[in-house]
Design an enzyme around this catalytic site. Structure first.
Site, PDB file in Angstrom:
ATOM      1  N   ASP A  71     -54.750  15.638 -68.668  1.00 45.81           N
ATOM      2  CA  ASP A  71     -53.453  16.202 -68.265  1.00 45.81           C
ATOM      3  C   ASP A  71     -53.335  17.606 -68.856  1.00 45.81           C
ATOM      4  OD1 ASP A  71     -50.980  16.142 -66.971  1.00 45.81           O
ATOM      5  OD2 ASP A  71     -49.936  15.341 -68.717  1.00 45.81           O
TER       6      ASP A  71
ATOM      7  N   ASP B 233     -51.355  15.930 -76.839  1.00 44.38           N
ATOM      8  CA  ASP B 233     -51.064  14.859 -75.884  1.00 44.38           C
ATOM      9  C   ASP B 233     -52.289  14.482 -75.048  1.00 44.38           C
ATOM     10  OD1 ASP B 233     -49.848  12.900 -74.481  1.00 44.38           O
ATOM     11  OD2 ASP B 233     -48.511  14.202 -73.327  1.00 44.38           O
TER      12      ASP B 233
END
Length: 330
Positions: free
Chosen positions: A206, A223
Protein backbone atom coordinates in the site's frame (compact mmCIF):
# COMPACT_ATOMS: atom_id res chain seq x y z
CA UNK A 1 -14.99 -15.65 2.10
CA UNK A 2 -17.88 -13.64 3.49
CA UNK A 3 -17.18 -11.88 6.76
CA UNK A 4 -19.83 -11.74 9.46
CA UNK A 5 -21.52 -8.51 10.56
CA UNK A 6 -22.03 -8.65 14.34
CA UNK A 7 -24.60 -6.42 16.02
CA UNK A 8 -21.98 -4.85 18.30
CA UNK A 9 -18.65 -4.18 16.65
CA UNK A 10 -15.59 -5.45 18.56
CA UNK A 11 -13.95 -2.02 18.55
CA UNK A 12 -16.81 -0.68 20.69
CA UNK A 13 -14.98 -2.26 23.64
CA UNK A 14 -11.73 -0.42 22.87
CA UNK A 15 -12.16 2.47 25.31
CA UNK A 16 -9.36 4.82 26.39
CA UNK A 17 -9.13 2.88 29.66
CA UNK A 18 -8.75 -0.34 27.67
CA UNK A 19 -5.90 1.18 25.65
CA UNK A 20 -4.08 2.31 28.80
CA UNK A 21 -4.70 -1.01 30.55
CA UNK A 22 -3.28 -2.86 27.53
CA UNK A 23 -0.08 -0.84 27.75
CA UNK A 24 0.07 -1.32 31.49
CA UNK A 25 -0.16 -5.10 30.96
CA UNK A 26 3.23 -5.02 29.20
CA UNK A 27 4.86 -2.62 31.64
CA UNK A 28 4.27 0.69 29.84
CA UNK A 29 2.71 3.36 32.00
CA UNK A 30 0.62 5.78 29.97
CA UNK A 31 0.16 9.31 31.24
CA UNK A 32 -3.41 9.62 29.94
CA UNK A 33 -2.66 11.49 26.72
CA UNK A 34 -4.24 9.65 23.77
CA UNK A 35 -4.35 10.88 20.19
CA UNK A 36 -6.24 8.77 17.64
CA UNK A 37 -4.24 8.58 14.40
CA UNK A 38 -5.68 8.29 10.92
CA UNK A 39 -6.51 4.60 10.53
CA UNK A 40 -9.76 2.80 9.77
CA UNK A 41 -8.72 -0.80 9.18
CA UNK A 42 -7.06 -0.94 12.60
CA UNK A 43 -7.12 1.44 15.55
CA UNK A 44 -3.90 3.37 16.08
CA UNK A 45 -3.11 5.81 18.89
CA UNK A 46 -0.24 8.02 19.90
CA UNK A 47 0.08 7.51 23.65
CA UNK A 48 1.94 9.64 26.15
CA UNK A 49 4.27 7.61 28.38
CA UNK A 50 5.24 8.66 31.89
CA UNK A 51 8.79 10.05 31.99
CA UNK A 52 9.47 9.00 28.39
CA UNK A 53 8.73 9.83 24.77
CA UNK A 54 5.27 9.07 23.34
CA UNK A 55 4.75 5.74 21.60
CA UNK A 56 2.34 4.53 18.93
CA UNK A 57 0.11 1.55 19.72
CA UNK A 58 -1.77 -0.37 17.04
CA UNK A 59 -4.78 -2.56 17.81
CA UNK A 60 -5.36 -5.05 15.01
CA UNK A 61 -8.82 -5.54 13.56
CA UNK A 62 -10.17 -8.75 15.09
CA UNK A 63 -10.35 -11.63 12.63
CA UNK A 64 -8.47 -9.99 9.78
CA UNK A 65 -5.02 -11.58 10.04
CA UNK A 66 -3.77 -14.72 11.74
CA UNK A 67 -1.06 -14.36 14.38
CA UNK A 68 1.41 -15.91 11.93
CA UNK A 69 0.54 -13.35 9.25
CA UNK A 70 0.99 -10.44 11.66
CA UNK A 71 4.29 -11.77 12.96
CA UNK A 72 5.47 -12.30 9.38
CA UNK A 73 4.83 -8.61 8.67
CA UNK A 74 6.77 -7.73 11.84
CA UNK A 75 9.69 -9.92 10.78
CA UNK A 76 9.76 -8.30 7.33
CA UNK A 77 9.91 -4.77 8.72
CA UNK A 78 12.64 -5.85 11.13
CA UNK A 79 14.64 -7.27 8.20
CA UNK A 80 14.34 -3.90 6.50
CA UNK A 81 15.37 -1.98 9.61
CA UNK A 82 18.34 -4.31 10.13
CA UNK A 83 19.43 -3.45 6.58
CA UNK A 84 19.23 0.26 7.49
CA UNK A 85 16.15 0.78 5.34
CA UNK A 86 13.86 3.35 7.00
CA UNK A 87 10.90 1.13 7.86
CA UNK A 88 9.32 1.17 11.32
CA UNK A 89 9.18 -2.28 12.98
CA UNK A 90 7.26 -2.87 16.22
CA UNK A 91 9.13 -2.97 19.51
CA UNK A 92 9.98 -6.37 20.94
CA UNK A 93 8.77 -6.33 24.56
CA UNK A 94 8.89 -9.37 26.84
CA UNK A 95 10.18 -11.44 23.96
CA UNK A 96 7.46 -10.69 21.42
CA UNK A 97 6.12 -7.94 19.16
CA UNK A 98 2.48 -9.10 19.37
CA UNK A 99 0.56 -8.73 22.62
CA UNK A 100 -2.96 -9.47 23.87
CA UNK A 101 -5.33 -7.71 26.20
CA UNK A 102 -9.11 -7.94 26.66
CA UNK A 103 -9.58 -9.84 23.42
CA UNK A 104 -7.46 -7.48 21.32
CA UNK A 105 -4.07 -8.06 19.71
CA UNK A 106 -1.76 -5.06 19.68
CA UNK A 107 1.77 -3.90 18.97
CA UNK A 108 3.81 -0.89 20.06
CA UNK A 109 5.98 1.27 17.82
CA UNK A 110 8.47 4.10 18.18
CA UNK A 111 6.83 7.34 17.11
CA UNK A 112 8.33 8.95 14.02
CA UNK A 113 7.38 12.39 12.81
CA UNK A 114 7.43 13.59 9.25
CA UNK A 115 5.53 15.34 6.51
CA UNK A 116 3.98 14.29 3.25
CA UNK A 117 6.56 13.83 0.47
CA UNK A 118 6.61 16.38 -2.35
CA UNK A 119 5.94 13.89 -5.13
CA UNK A 120 6.11 16.62 -7.75
CA UNK A 121 9.83 17.01 -7.03
CA UNK A 122 11.99 14.75 -9.26
CA UNK A 123 14.65 14.47 -6.54
CA UNK A 124 12.06 13.27 -4.02
CA UNK A 125 10.75 10.68 -6.48
CA UNK A 126 14.25 9.41 -7.23
CA UNK A 127 15.08 9.22 -3.51
CA UNK A 128 11.82 7.37 -2.83
CA UNK A 129 12.46 5.00 -5.74
CA UNK A 130 15.90 4.24 -4.37
CA UNK A 131 14.45 3.10 -1.04
CA UNK A 132 11.65 1.11 -2.66
CA UNK A 133 14.37 -0.64 -4.68
CA UNK A 134 16.13 -1.51 -1.45
CA UNK A 135 12.87 -2.76 0.09
CA UNK A 136 12.32 -4.99 -2.92
CA UNK A 137 15.88 -6.31 -2.83
CA UNK A 138 15.12 -7.62 0.68
CA UNK A 139 11.60 -8.65 -0.33
CA UNK A 140 12.94 -10.86 -3.11
CA UNK A 141 15.13 -12.92 -0.77
CA UNK A 142 12.29 -15.23 0.32
CA UNK A 143 8.49 -15.37 0.02
CA UNK A 144 5.81 -14.81 2.60
CA UNK A 145 4.44 -18.07 3.96
CA UNK A 146 1.33 -16.76 5.73
CA UNK A 147 0.29 -13.62 3.87
CA UNK A 148 -1.77 -13.63 0.64
CA UNK A 149 -0.80 -12.57 -2.84
CA UNK A 150 -2.15 -9.61 -4.75
CA UNK A 151 -3.87 -11.33 -7.68
CA UNK A 152 -6.98 -11.13 -9.82
CA UNK A 153 -8.96 -13.48 -7.59
CA UNK A 154 -8.30 -11.81 -4.24
CA UNK A 155 -8.52 -8.21 -5.48
CA UNK A 156 -11.05 -8.62 -8.29
CA UNK A 157 -13.17 -11.74 -8.66
CA UNK A 158 -13.87 -12.32 -4.97
CA UNK A 159 -14.64 -8.65 -4.12
CA UNK A 160 -17.05 -8.45 -7.09
CA UNK A 161 -18.83 -11.58 -5.88
CA UNK A 162 -19.07 -10.16 -2.36
CA UNK A 163 -20.70 -6.96 -3.60
CA UNK A 164 -23.18 -8.84 -5.79
CA UNK A 165 -24.07 -11.38 -3.09
CA UNK A 166 -24.62 -8.93 -0.23
CA UNK A 167 -27.04 -6.41 -1.73
CA UNK A 168 -24.87 -3.31 -1.48
CA UNK A 169 -25.50 -2.22 -5.08
CA UNK A 170 -28.91 -0.62 -5.79
CA UNK A 171 -31.18 -3.01 -7.65
CA UNK A 172 -31.52 -0.76 -10.71
CA UNK A 173 -27.71 -0.58 -11.07
CA UNK A 174 -26.83 -4.15 -10.13
CA UNK A 175 -26.87 -5.54 -13.68
CA UNK A 176 -24.86 -2.58 -15.02
CA UNK A 177 -22.22 -2.94 -12.31
CA UNK A 178 -22.02 -6.70 -12.86
CA UNK A 179 -21.52 -6.22 -16.60
CA UNK A 180 -18.89 -3.48 -16.38
CA UNK A 181 -16.99 -5.18 -13.55
CA UNK A 182 -16.73 -8.35 -15.66
CA UNK A 183 -15.53 -6.31 -18.64
CA UNK A 184 -12.97 -4.69 -16.33
CA UNK A 185 -11.77 -8.06 -15.04
CA UNK A 186 -11.46 -9.32 -18.62
CA UNK A 187 -9.31 -6.26 -19.34
CA UNK A 188 -7.20 -7.01 -16.26
CA UNK A 189 -6.64 -10.57 -17.48
CA UNK A 190 -5.56 -9.33 -20.91
CA UNK A 191 -3.11 -6.93 -19.25
CA UNK A 192 -1.66 -9.77 -17.16
CA UNK A 193 -1.34 -11.89 -20.31
CA UNK A 194 0.56 -9.08 -22.05
CA UNK A 195 2.86 -8.65 -19.06
CA UNK A 196 3.63 -12.38 -18.96
CA UNK A 197 5.17 -14.26 -16.07
CA UNK A 198 6.76 -11.86 -13.58
CA UNK A 199 8.69 -12.41 -10.35
CA UNK A 200 6.59 -12.20 -7.18
CA UNK A 201 8.18 -10.65 -4.11
CA UNK A 202 7.32 -9.35 -0.68
CA UNK A 203 5.85 -5.87 -1.06
CA UNK A 204 4.84 -2.97 1.12
CA UNK A 205 1.50 -3.46 -0.63
CA UNK A 206 0.00 0.00 0.00
CA UNK A 207 2.90 2.25 -0.93
CA UNK A 208 1.34 5.65 -1.57
CA UNK A 209 2.33 9.11 -0.36
CA UNK A 210 0.24 8.80 2.80
CA UNK A 211 2.38 5.91 3.99
CA UNK A 212 5.67 7.74 3.45
CA UNK A 213 6.80 10.21 6.11
CA UNK A 214 9.37 12.66 4.80
CA UNK A 215 12.11 14.23 6.90
CA UNK A 216 15.33 16.05 6.07
CA UNK A 217 16.99 12.61 6.20
CA UNK A 218 14.62 11.25 3.56
CA UNK A 219 11.60 8.92 3.66
CA UNK A 220 10.31 6.64 6.40
CA UNK A 221 7.97 3.89 5.23
CA UNK A 222 5.11 3.13 7.62
CA UNK A 223 2.05 0.86 7.79
CA UNK A 224 3.08 -2.47 6.28
CA UNK A 225 -0.31 -3.89 7.29
CA UNK A 226 -1.13 -4.71 3.64
CA UNK A 227 2.24 -6.37 2.95
CA UNK A 228 1.79 -9.28 0.57
CA UNK A 229 3.30 -11.06 -2.41
CA UNK A 230 3.02 -9.42 -5.81
CA UNK A 231 4.84 -7.78 -8.73
CA UNK A 232 7.24 -4.92 -8.00
CA UNK A 233 5.14 -2.39 -9.95
CA UNK A 234 2.48 -2.50 -7.19
CA UNK A 235 4.75 -0.44 -4.91
CA UNK A 236 5.51 2.08 -7.66
CA UNK A 237 2.35 2.97 -9.55
CA UNK A 238 0.56 4.61 -6.60
CA UNK A 239 3.24 7.31 -6.60
CA UNK A 240 2.01 8.45 -10.03
CA UNK A 241 -0.52 11.22 -10.66
CA UNK A 242 -1.66 13.63 -13.34
CA UNK A 243 -1.86 13.21 -17.10
CA UNK A 244 -0.07 10.50 -19.06
CA UNK A 245 2.99 12.60 -19.93
CA UNK A 246 3.40 13.61 -16.30
CA UNK A 247 3.10 10.01 -15.13
CA UNK A 248 5.79 8.93 -17.59
CA UNK A 249 8.14 11.58 -16.23
CA UNK A 250 7.37 10.58 -12.65
CA UNK A 251 8.01 6.91 -13.37
CA UNK A 252 11.28 7.79 -15.06
CA UNK A 253 12.36 9.70 -11.93
CA UNK A 254 11.33 6.83 -9.63
CA UNK A 255 13.17 4.24 -11.71
CA UNK A 256 16.30 6.40 -11.79
CA UNK A 257 16.59 5.59 -8.08
CA UNK A 258 14.97 2.15 -8.08
CA UNK A 259 17.37 0.66 -10.60
CA UNK A 260 20.35 1.55 -8.43
CA UNK A 261 19.36 -1.52 -6.39
CA UNK A 262 17.52 -3.83 -8.76
CA UNK A 263 16.42 -4.52 -12.29
CA UNK A 264 12.99 -3.39 -13.43
CA UNK A 265 11.28 -5.47 -16.09
CA UNK A 266 9.48 -2.98 -18.39
CA UNK A 267 6.77 -5.57 -19.13
CA UNK A 268 5.40 -4.66 -15.70
CA UNK A 269 4.13 -1.39 -17.15
CA UNK A 270 1.28 -3.39 -18.72
CA UNK A 271 -0.05 -3.85 -15.18
CA UNK A 272 -0.33 -0.20 -14.07
CA UNK A 273 -3.95 0.34 -15.14
CA UNK A 274 -4.84 -3.29 -14.36
CA UNK A 275 -3.64 -2.89 -10.77
CA UNK A 276 -5.47 0.44 -10.51
CA UNK A 277 -8.66 -1.31 -11.66
CA UNK A 278 -8.25 -4.08 -9.09
CA UNK A 279 -7.67 -1.50 -6.36
CA UNK A 280 -10.88 0.36 -7.29
CA UNK A 281 -12.95 -2.84 -7.16
CA UNK A 282 -11.30 -3.99 -3.95
CA UNK A 283 -11.84 -0.59 -2.31
CA UNK A 284 -15.61 -0.71 -2.81
CA UNK A 285 -15.75 -4.21 -1.35
CA UNK A 286 -13.53 -3.13 1.54
CA UNK A 287 -15.96 -0.36 2.45
CA UNK A 288 -18.86 -2.80 2.18
CA UNK A 289 -17.16 -5.38 4.42
CA UNK A 290 -16.48 -2.75 7.06
CA UNK A 291 -19.90 -1.08 7.01
CA UNK A 292 -20.80 -2.67 10.37
CA UNK A 293 -17.94 -0.69 11.96
CA UNK A 294 -19.52 2.58 13.22
CA UNK A 295 -16.41 4.52 12.14
CA UNK A 296 -17.12 3.77 8.48
CA UNK A 297 -20.59 5.31 7.96
CA UNK A 298 -19.31 8.36 9.82
CA UNK A 299 -16.13 8.69 7.74
CA UNK A 300 -17.55 7.63 4.37
CA UNK A 301 -21.16 8.92 4.29
CA UNK A 302 -21.14 8.98 0.48
CA UNK A 303 -20.65 5.22 0.23
CA UNK A 304 -23.55 3.04 -0.87
CA UNK A 305 -25.58 5.92 -2.30
CA UNK A 306 -27.06 5.87 -5.79
CA UNK A 307 -24.49 8.46 -6.90
CA UNK A 308 -21.62 6.41 -5.50
CA UNK A 309 -22.44 3.35 -7.62
CA UNK A 310 -23.19 5.44 -10.72
CA UNK A 311 -19.71 6.97 -10.37
CA UNK A 312 -18.12 3.54 -9.91
CA UNK A 313 -19.73 2.28 -13.12
CA UNK A 314 -18.37 5.28 -15.04
CA UNK A 315 -14.96 4.85 -13.41
CA UNK A 316 -14.73 1.21 -14.47
CA UNK A 317 -15.77 2.11 -18.03
CA UNK A 318 -12.85 4.54 -18.14
CA UNK A 319 -10.53 1.83 -16.81
CA UNK A 320 -11.66 -0.63 -19.49
CA UNK A 321 -10.59 1.90 -22.12
CA UNK A 322 -7.32 2.75 -20.38
CA UNK A 323 -6.28 -0.90 -20.07
CA UNK A 324 -6.49 -1.29 -23.85
CA UNK A 325 -4.18 1.68 -24.46
CA UNK A 326 -0.40 1.17 -24.84
CA UNK A 327 1.39 1.12 -21.46
CA UNK A 328 3.33 4.08 -20.16
CA UNK A 329 6.63 4.38 -22.00
CA UNK A 330 9.72 4.55 -19.79
Amino acid sequence: MTESHPQSHPYSALSPDCVLDALDSIGLRGDGRLLALNSYENRVYQVGIEDDKPLVVKFYRPGRWSDDAILEEHAFTQELADAEIPAVPPLALHGTTLHRHAGFRFSVFTRYGGRAPELGDPAVLEWTGRYIGRIHAIGAVKPFAHRPALDIDTFGTEPCAFLQDNDFIPLDLKASYAAISQQALDGVRRAYDRAGELPQLRLHGDCHGGNVLWTDAGPHFVDFDDARMGPAIQDLWMMLSGERAEQMRQMSDILAGYEDFGDFNPRQMHLVEALRTLRLIHYSAWLARRWDDPAFPQAFPWFNTQRYWQDRILELREQVALMDEPPLAI
